[in-house]
Enzyme design. Structure first.
Site, PDB file in Angstrom:
ATOM      1  N   THR A  82       1.009  -1.115   0.104  1.00 57.40           N
ATOM      2  CA  THR A  82       0.099   0.027  -0.052  1.00 57.40           C
ATOM      3  C   THR A  82       0.827   1.224   0.111  1.00 57.40           C
ATOM      4  O   THR A  82       0.555   2.362  -0.153  1.00 57.40           O
ATOM      5  CB  THR A  82      -0.768  -0.111   1.116  1.00 57.40           C
ATOM      6  OG1 THR A  82      -0.073  -0.069   2.513  1.00 57.40           O
ATOM      7  CG2 THR A  82      -1.736  -1.188   1.487  1.00 57.40           C
ATOM      8  N   THR A 158      -1.539  -3.482   8.068  1.00 58.85           N
ATOM      9  CA  THR A 158      -1.629  -3.185   9.443  1.00 58.85           C
ATOM     10  C   THR A 158      -2.359  -4.300  10.422  1.00 58.85           C
ATOM     11  O   THR A 158      -2.156  -4.496  11.438  1.00 58.85           O
ATOM     12  CB  THR A 158      -2.087  -1.882   9.932  1.00 58.85           C
ATOM     13  OG1 THR A 158      -3.286  -1.764   9.224  1.00 58.85           O
ATOM     14  CG2 THR A 158      -1.041  -0.832   9.156  1.00 58.85           C
ATOM     15  N   ASP A 159      -3.382  -5.045   9.522  1.00 54.70           N
ATOM     16  CA  ASP A 159      -4.351  -5.824  10.673  1.00 54.70           C
ATOM     17  C   ASP A 159      -3.548  -6.970  10.935  1.00 54.70           C
ATOM     18  O   ASP A 159      -3.525  -7.047  12.279  1.00 54.70           O
ATOM     19  CB  ASP A 159      -5.182  -6.329   9.449  1.00 54.70           C
ATOM     20  CG  ASP A 159      -6.415  -5.685   9.261  1.00 54.70           C
ATOM     21  OD1 ASP A 159      -6.090  -4.514   9.527  1.00 54.70           O
ATOM     22  OD2 ASP A 159      -7.436  -6.010   8.848  1.00 54.70           O
ATOM     23  N   LYS A 235      -1.891  -3.848  17.589  1.00 56.60           N
ATOM     24  CA  LYS A 235      -2.676  -2.794  16.969  1.00 56.60           C
ATOM     25  C   LYS A 235      -3.986  -2.924  17.677  1.00 56.60           C
ATOM     26  O   LYS A 235      -4.686  -3.714  18.059  1.00 56.60           O
ATOM     27  CB  LYS A 235      -3.241  -3.405  15.523  1.00 56.60           C
ATOM     28  CG  LYS A 235      -4.082  -2.266  14.782  1.00 56.60           C
ATOM     29  CD  LYS A 235      -4.396  -2.614  13.514  1.00 56.60           C
ATOM     30  CE  LYS A 235      -4.969  -1.622  12.765  1.00 56.60           C
ATOM     31  NZ  LYS A 235      -5.467  -1.957  11.216  1.00 56.60           N
TER      32      LYS A 235
END
Lengths: 412, 610
Positions: A82, A158-159, A235
């Site tokens: 990304t 990021t997940d 996260k």
């Protein structure tokens, strides 16, 4: 009347008594999506769109970017880029762009920090990551370092970034920084955090750090990134830039932006203090399950035949009395069961209450201060190395990469 | 000025905030807050991104010349969506409905499927770096035969507090953008059309009122000139003047071009460093500058200082371009010697740059990077003077002149908002939308139905309390009383410092209802509202201020007062009515309408006199 259009065709739409020209993009939900000359996209019934002419595709001119040979070389390995993606107006899909030139163009400041070589390992959303890909990633990072990279940057969704970072921390000892970085706001927006995160990741990758870490925004402001130890990071927010936090320990360093000054905490592993060692063995048949009040014990049977299971229990590390028996049966059948806590903060201690003691009797291993997902990744690695139950227990309770804290800090 | 002769073509873009409960893409209220109430702040940078078509918008590119650190102020009434830290919620349906009502009024055709776009804006006014906007309808008509090209539903930008600091309370308030075609040909026509569109918008009763809630952008060009967009005209009455001044500016720029071409003017490409010339200068700005660069504009003497609009010269235009690089401004030889710069210094400067009498020299003082950037901009703008009028986005200055903001943006600034699903407007939905009654029609109706004067009706429909009037009348209050209360009583009380803000329409209507029911006299309305504003419940206020007297009691009371003063009554006969009115009114303390008392007294006196 439905003609077949190609993306990029010049078309005319009739809206009431107004005729508007534009570029055909795609068909969606039974509508023709047209980009009007004003720049607005609209959806129009196919019967009201007329073909005007076919245009030849306007390929972007390739831009050469100079790399400074005096700078250290970093490897960037992408798992789902990304960092330099944008929409292809012809297909409406987000495309990854990942040559070194693409990245340097997307994040201009990078060229002042290092030279770059790039490798695309995968182009997946991080929820589609697998243990097999962790292994490939570990090998790729290892090879880049063996090949002389002064540091490695892994771009990652990021997940599940903290899972992958932890997996690398267990599979790879590195003399140089291995930095995971991502963005919470997509790269195609002017406010994306990809620029600052990318710059700070590169600054960390050429710094004196010598371990696997995650570098992301420290606060909602664009003024500092935190460097998190791979096995202590989580996260903790769905969308904020500063979603990543070190749990139960402070970050191991910070990067000021835009100054790019890196400061490392005393407990950060220093560059060059460890040899390069890869141990990419992994037992993927391991599970992670969260206990909840009233949970039907038969659900645990789904893991029968698994090599390992991590349970995120309540409080100090508990499940209901009704569930203990099933866990015991799993253990007896050869599944290693490790208890962690949904509290995330604090140490598992199954010696305080009866249910805890019963769990120990049933053969469940206390997961110390490990985050549930870190315990899962570690269990896969440990079971990849040994099936000796005592040795598995010893390794699970021994600190390998910062995941087991010898003392409990007292902050939340 | 003869509009036809100069070939004036103008169009309008009107931006109007909608009075919705929530913002366009989140659940935050659409309330403006005092800046000092902010409870958080954060800092961000923005940078231009490429469009779908792979290009960077020219306006955004210019913004990138000077990368700034923006400060944002957050409130307890803003959320992570304004912070650009959470994806947007689906498009606000209430805002879409109002937009469709407006579209219907202009007889437009809705877009079948609205796609929300990101319009690149990286001047800091949007935390995301773009303004979300969707094209909702096209093809409307104006009474003068002109066309409404489009209506878009957009999110309002953050309010600039100062320089690079923005307040997030305004960001995300729904806004409609109504664009006319370039169909207007005189300054007056532009102003009249803006007034008409404003009236249509207010007719919905669902738009925000007050300063800053409506903004007009003007697109103006003349024959041989260029399309220039002037942003942020907030006062309707200034529109014609802004157009006139822009026409003059374009005419002057064209005249300057003729003169420059006649002189064979040209712009140097390379600046000359002249820092040392000003080491001992009396100009404090030049003295403390790290670097001073001079650039020669051949054949420009006298033209840089020529006025092109009240308070504006070609030099001001050049200066605006230079300021985009973060410099404070420029000096030019048409205005020197001055500002502490001596004639000798000017002569030395001219000598150093080989500038002849017909040439002008422009100076810029800053650090080297900014100064070099500014010189490029000076060269760019000066070269454009040889071509005529540049296409630009400008901002209005006080009085009606304008300053350069940025190049006109193009289609490259639009990018699809991938976080929001398209919204379909079905024929059924469009059919269910009804156009609001226009305020001008409503005023006529008030005259016809309520027997109000035309002046009162006109005042009412333009009043911010119009809905209070309608509700009061609907609740049975006599229209005259409702109109008087809205137009006079409330204003007078407000002028007297009575805090009416918290009182609420419901309680005002309850007070008027008490009058209508005969529980209070209309003369008591100001006192009642005063009491209610002071915190008294309506019924208590009516009771304490105006003890209720029922019809029988009142008749007995009036009879009693007449009997007690029978001698006086016999002496004065009907002449006693006036004095006795005062006696009765004092007894009932204003709770009964004077007219009714007068009737009863007349009856009682007649009876007493046999």
């Amino acid at each position: 009347m439905t003609e077949t259009f190609a993306s990029g065709d010049r078309v005319a739409c009739t809206i009431g008594d107004t005729e508007l020209s534009g570029t055909y993009i795609t068909d969606r939900d039974g509508m023709r999506v047209v980009k009007l000359d004003s720049g607005y996209n609209i959806g129009v019934d196919p019967s009201r769109v007329a073909f005007l002419e076919r245009t030849s595709g306007g390929d972007q001119p390739a831009v050469e970017v100079d790399q400074d040979p005096a700078l250290p070389e970093l490897a960037i390995i992408s798992t789902g880029g990304t960092i330099a993606s944008r929409i292809d107006y012809r297909t409406g899909a987000v495309t990854s762009q990942f040559t070194a030139a693409d990245i340097l163009r997307a994040i201009p400041g990078l060229a002042e920090i290092a030279r770059f070589r790039t490798q695309i390992l995968a182009t997946i959303l991080s929820e589609n990551m697998t243990p097999a890909l962790w292994q490939q990633l570990a090998r790729a990072v290892h090879d880049a370092i063996a090949d002389g990279a002064a540091g490695v940057i892994v771009t990652h969704g990021t997940d599940t970034m903290s899972y992958s970072a932890a997996a690398l921390a267990f599979m790879l000892q590195s003399p140089v920084p291995v930095i995971f970085v991502g963005s919470q706001r997509s790269a195609d927006r002017p406010s994306s955090d990809n620029v600052m995160n990318g710059i700070c990741a590169a600054a960390t990758a050429v710094s004196e750090l010598g371990e696997v870490a995650v570098v992301m925004h420290e606060s909602p402001s664009d003024d500092r990134c935190a460097i998190h130890r791979a096995t202590r990071v989580r996260k903790l927010h769905t969308s904020r830039r500063d979603a990543f936090r070190s749990v139960e320990s402070a970050p191991i360093g910070y990067v000021e932006y835009p100054a790019r000054t890196v400061t490392l905490e005393p407990d950060a592993v220093q560059r060059g203090t460890r040899p390069l060692i890869l141990d990419d063995r992994l037992e993927p048949r391991c599970g992670l399950v969260q206990f909840y009040p009233g949970m039907d014990p038969v659900l645990f049977d789904a893991f029968s035949g698994y090599s390992g299971l991590v349970v995120a229990g309540t409080g100090l590390g508990h499940v209901s009395s009704a569930c203990i028996e099933r866990l015991g049966a799993l253990v007896d059948a050869g599944t290693v069961v490790v208890m962690t806590s949904q509290c995330l903060y604090g140490r598992v201690c199954d010696r305080v209450y009866d249910t805890g003691r019963d769990l120990l009797t049933a053969g469940v291993i206390e997961g110390a201060t490990m985050l549930p997902e870190v315990a899962l990744v570690k269990l896969m690695c440990v079971l990849g190395r040994t099936r000796d139950r005592d040795e598995v227990q010893r390794l699970m309770q021994t600190d390998l990469a910062g995941e087991v804290l010898g003392r409990s800090p007292h902050g939340l | 000025m003869d509009s036809e002769q100069v070939g004036l073509v103008a169009g309008l873009e009107i931006h109007q905030q909608l009075d919705t409960a929530c913002k366009l893409f989140c659940g935050c209220p659409t309330r403006i807050r005092p800046v000092e109430e902010h409870n958080g702040e954060f800092y961000r940078y923005l940078r231009a991104t490429v469009s779908e078509l792979g290009t960077i918008d020219r306006a955004a590119e210019e913004e990138m010349k000077h990368i700034r650190r923006f400060r944002y102020l957050a409130y307890d009434s803003t959320c992570l969506v304004e912070n650009d830290d959470e994806p947007p919620s689906p498009l606000n349906e209430e805002a879409l409905e109002i937009t469709l009502e407006i579209a219907k009024t202009f007889e437009m055709t809705p877009i079948e499927q609205v796609h929300v776009m990101r319009k690149l804006v990286i001047d800091g006014s949007n935390t995301s770096g773009f303004q979300r906007t969707g094209l909702v309808a096209v093809g409307g008509t104006l009474p003068n035969g002109g066309r409404v090209e489009s209506i878009c539903l957009e999110e309002e930008a953050a309010q600039r507090v100062e320089d690079a600091c923005f307040s997030l309370d305004r960001l995300g308030i729904p806004l409609v953008e109504i664009t006319t075609s370039p169909c207007l040909h005189t300054p007056e026509e532009v102003q009249e059309t803006a007034a008409f569109i404003g009236m249509v918008l207010r007719s919905t009763g669902r738009v925000k009122r007050g300063i800053g809630t409506i903004r007009q952008d003007l697109n103006v060009s003349i024959r041989g000139g260029a399309r220039v967009e002037i942003k942020g005209v907030q006062e309707l009455d200034l529109i014609a003047e802004v157009v006139r001044r822009e026409v003059r500016r374009q005419q002057e720029l064209l005249a300057i071009r003729e003169e420059l071409l006649a002189r064979g003017a040209a712009v140097d490409e390379q600046p000359v460093e002249v820092t040392r010339l000003f080491e001992k200068t009396g100009s404090s700005i030049l003295k403390r500058a790290k670097v001073i660069l001079g650039i020669r504009l051949r054949g420009f003497a006298g033209l840089v200082g020529r006025e092109i609009q009240p308070g504006r010269r070609l030099g001001s235009e050049i200066s605006d371009y230079a300021k985009r690089c973060g410099v404070g401004g420029i000096f030019h030889t048409d205005e020197l010697p001055a500002y502490g710069v001596t004639a000798d210094e000017v002569a030395a400067l001219r000598a150093m740059l080989d500038a002849e009498e017909q040439d002008a020299v422009v100076l810029v003082a800053a650090d080297r990077k900014k100064a070099l950037c500014a010189v490029q901009q000076i060269v760019r703008r000066a070269s454009l003077a040889l071509e005529g009028v540049p296409e630009e986005t400008r901002r209005m200055l006080e009085g009606g002149s304008s300053a350069y903001m940025r190049p006109l943006p193009g289609a490259a600034r639009m990018y699809p908002e991938t976080d929001i699903l398209p919204v379909s407007i079905s024929p059924e939905r469009w059919g269910s939308i009804s156009a609001p009654e226009l305020l001008v029609d409503r005023a006529r109706r008030y005259v016809a139905e309520y027997s109000l004067s035309a002046a009162t009706a006109d005042q009412l429909v333009h009043s911010s309390s119009l809905s209070l009037f309608d509700r009061a009348v609907a609740a049975g209050v006599q229209p005259g009383l409702a109109a008087r209360t809205v137009l006079a009583t409330l204003k007078e009380l407000s002028r007297d410092g009575v805090a009416l803000d918290g009182i609420g329409d419901d309680r005002i209507i309850a007070v008027l209802g008490a009058v209508q029911e005969g529980r209070a006299a209309k003369e008591a309305v100001p006192d009642l509202l005063r009491a209610v504003a002071g915190g008294a419940p309506v019924d208590d206020a009516v009771a304490s201020f105006a003890p209720a007297v029922d019809a029988d009691e009142l008749e007995v009371l009036v009879d009693q007062i007449v009997q007690e003063r029978i001698a006086f009554v016999e002496e004065r006969r009907m002449g006693a009515l006036g004095p006795l009115m005062g006696v009765v009114m004092a007894e009932v303390r204003g709770s009964v309408d004077g007219k009714r008392i007068s009737e009863l007294l007349r009856k009682a006196i007649t009876k007493a006199l046999g």
